[in-house]
Design an enzyme around this catalytic site. Structure first.
Site, short mmCIF file in Angstrom:
data_model
loop_
_atom_site.label_atom_id
_atom_site.label_comp_id
_atom_site.label_asym_id
_atom_site.label_seq_id
_atom_site.Cartn_x
_atom_site.Cartn_y
_atom_site.Cartn_z
CD GLN A 31 7.86 -5.96 -0.40
OE1 GLN A 31 7.02 -6.84 -0.50
NE2 GLN A 31 7.73 -4.94 0.43
CD GLU A 106 5.19 -1.20 3.91
OE1 GLU A 106 4.03 -1.15 3.48
OE2 GLU A 106 5.98 -2.12 3.65
N GLY A 139 4.00 -6.02 10.69
CA GLY A 139 2.67 -5.84 11.25
C GLY A 139 2.29 -6.93 12.25
CG ASP A 156 -3.20 -1.12 1.64
OD1 ASP A 156 -3.24 -1.94 0.70
OD2 ASP A 156 -2.96 0.10 1.47
CB SER A 157 -1.04 -7.03 3.31
OG SER A 157 -1.96 -8.00 2.84
CB THR A 158 2.03 -7.88 -0.70
OG1 THR A 158 2.57 -8.20 0.59
CG2 THR A 158 2.76 -6.67 -1.22
N1 SAM Z 1 -2.95 -2.18 -2.84
C1 SAM Z 1 -2.01 -3.21 -2.84
C2 SAM Z 1 -2.47 -4.53 -3.33
O1 SAM Z 1 -3.46 -5.06 -2.82
O2 SAM Z 1 -1.85 -5.05 -4.24
C3 SAM Z 1 -1.25 -3.28 -1.56
C4 SAM Z 1 -0.31 -2.13 -1.58
S1 SAM Z 1 0.83 -1.87 -0.32
C5 SAM Z 1 2.19 -1.38 -1.33
C6 SAM Z 1 1.26 -3.42 0.36
C7 SAM Z 1 2.35 -3.30 1.42
O3 SAM Z 1 2.23 -4.33 2.38
C8 SAM Z 1 3.76 -3.40 0.86
O4 SAM Z 1 4.39 -2.15 0.91
C9 SAM Z 1 4.45 -4.42 1.78
O5 SAM Z 1 5.78 -4.06 2.11
C10 SAM Z 1 3.52 -4.40 2.98
N2 SAM Z 1 3.63 -5.60 3.83
C11 SAM Z 1 3.72 -6.89 3.42
N3 SAM Z 1 3.85 -7.69 4.49
C12 SAM Z 1 3.83 -6.89 5.59
C13 SAM Z 1 3.94 -7.15 6.99
N4 SAM Z 1 4.08 -8.39 7.48
N5 SAM Z 1 3.88 -6.09 7.84
C14 SAM Z 1 3.73 -4.82 7.36
N6 SAM Z 1 3.64 -4.53 6.05
C15 SAM Z 1 3.68 -5.55 5.18
#
Ligand code: SAM
Length: 283
Positions: A31, A106, A139, A156-158
């Site tokens: 990303q 992550e 994940g 806690d994902s995007t």
């Molecule tokens: N608090 C934030 C929000 O709701 O906007 C989320 C923050 S955290 C930075 C989100 C993380 O999810 C990112 O670092 C991203 O790389 C991770 N992520 C996205 N898809 C994922 C997956 N399939 N497996 C593991 N991590 C993932």
């Protein structure tokens, strides 16, 4: 001249930050990552044009995504976090001395590295805690192949685009349920229903296909704009959602923790959703 950064989450309306300094602009393997500094919110992390967290208000989201499932469960020893690359959720989970192991999976190593470099106040040493285990992996694949059970799983994902899309499906939630101990609790981020009504409806349908007990609770995060944000909650045990007030207060007191947003009363009250959010969740 000050550069303005505009979030691109909503097609017809944007929040903007005056970027006093852009600390990082990087295309990672997964990303587009930006970390900037703003006078009002401090350091701000943006992924694919969407604000992930700011130094000033991250405590709201991280306290509520961690302490509602942990105090609701009451005896969680093993916790799994999917995503959460900034380390804020890991930090709050590890504040519970009863947690013996917190595994964070992550997908993007660069988010973890850059958050540790440019926003160290968010993880606040959590990655160095001997109880923390960091796994760089998708994940979805991790959960599909895991066998060790967890008492609490926090997604806690995007938002459900790009690498996170598959984290919002009945199949993934069903695989998470298989990994939970009896009475285990799953919590997921479910967007801001006023602006993203389809997201909460989608999460509700997907969670309800996988779990008998599903609920949503609301939190107010200033930079998740558009009103209340919701987190989805799921378990086989409805009693783990809002424990008896005396029990919950005793658990929180016994933890010895202090908070900026979480409280036992706020834990219960967060599940009392405004009717328009309940309607959005029904779809
Ligand atoms: N608090 C934030 C929000 O709701 O906007 C989320 C923050 S955290 C930075 C989100 C993380 O999810 C990112 O670092 C991203 O790389 C991770 N992520 C996205 N898809 C994922 C997956 N399939 N497996 C593991 N991590 C993932």
């Amino acid at each position: 001249m000050t550069e303005w950064f505009s979030e691109t989450l909503h097609p017809h309306w944007r929040q903007s930050f005056a970027a006093d300094r852009v600390l990082l602009r990087e295309q990672t393997a997964h990303q587009d990552l930006v970390i900037l500094e703003n006078q009002t919110f401090g350091r701000v992390m943006v992924l694919d044009g969407m604000v992930q967290l700011t130094e000033r208000d991250e405590f709201v989201y991280h306290e509520m995504i961690a302490h509602v499932p942990l105090f609701g469960h009451g005896a969680a020893r093993r916790v799994l976090i999917i995503g959460g690359g900034d380390g804020g959720t890991l930090r709050e989970v590890l504040r519970h001395k009863t947690v013996e192991r917190a595994t964070m999976v992550e997908i993007d190593a660069t988010v973890v590295e850059m958050a540790r470099d440019h926003m160290p106040m968010v993880s606040d040493g959590a990655f160095d805690d001997p109880r923390a285990e960091l796994i760089i992996a998708d994940g979805i694949a991790f959960v599909a192949g895991a066998h060790q059970p967890y008492d609490v799983i926090i997604i806690d994902s995007t938002d459900p685009f790009g690498p996170a899309e598959g984290l919002f499906t009945p199949a993934f939630y069903g695989a998470c349920r298989q990994l939970l101990t009896p009475g285990g609790v799953l919590v997921v981020q479910a967007g801001v229903p006023f602006l993203q009504p389809r997201e909460i409806a989608h999460v509700n349908a997907a969670l309800s296909a996988a779990f008998p007990e599903v609920a949503f609770y609301a939190i107010a995060v200033p930079t998740y704009v558009g009103g209340l944000m919701t987190l989805g909650w799921a378990s086989e045990d409805a009693g783990k959602k809002v424990p008896d007030p005396a029990v919950l207060a005793a658990r929180v007191a016994a933890s010895g923790l202090a908070f900026g947003y979480y409280s036992p009363e706020g834990h219960a009250g967060a599940f009392a959703l405004p009717p328009h959010i309940r309607a959005a969740a029904r779809g």
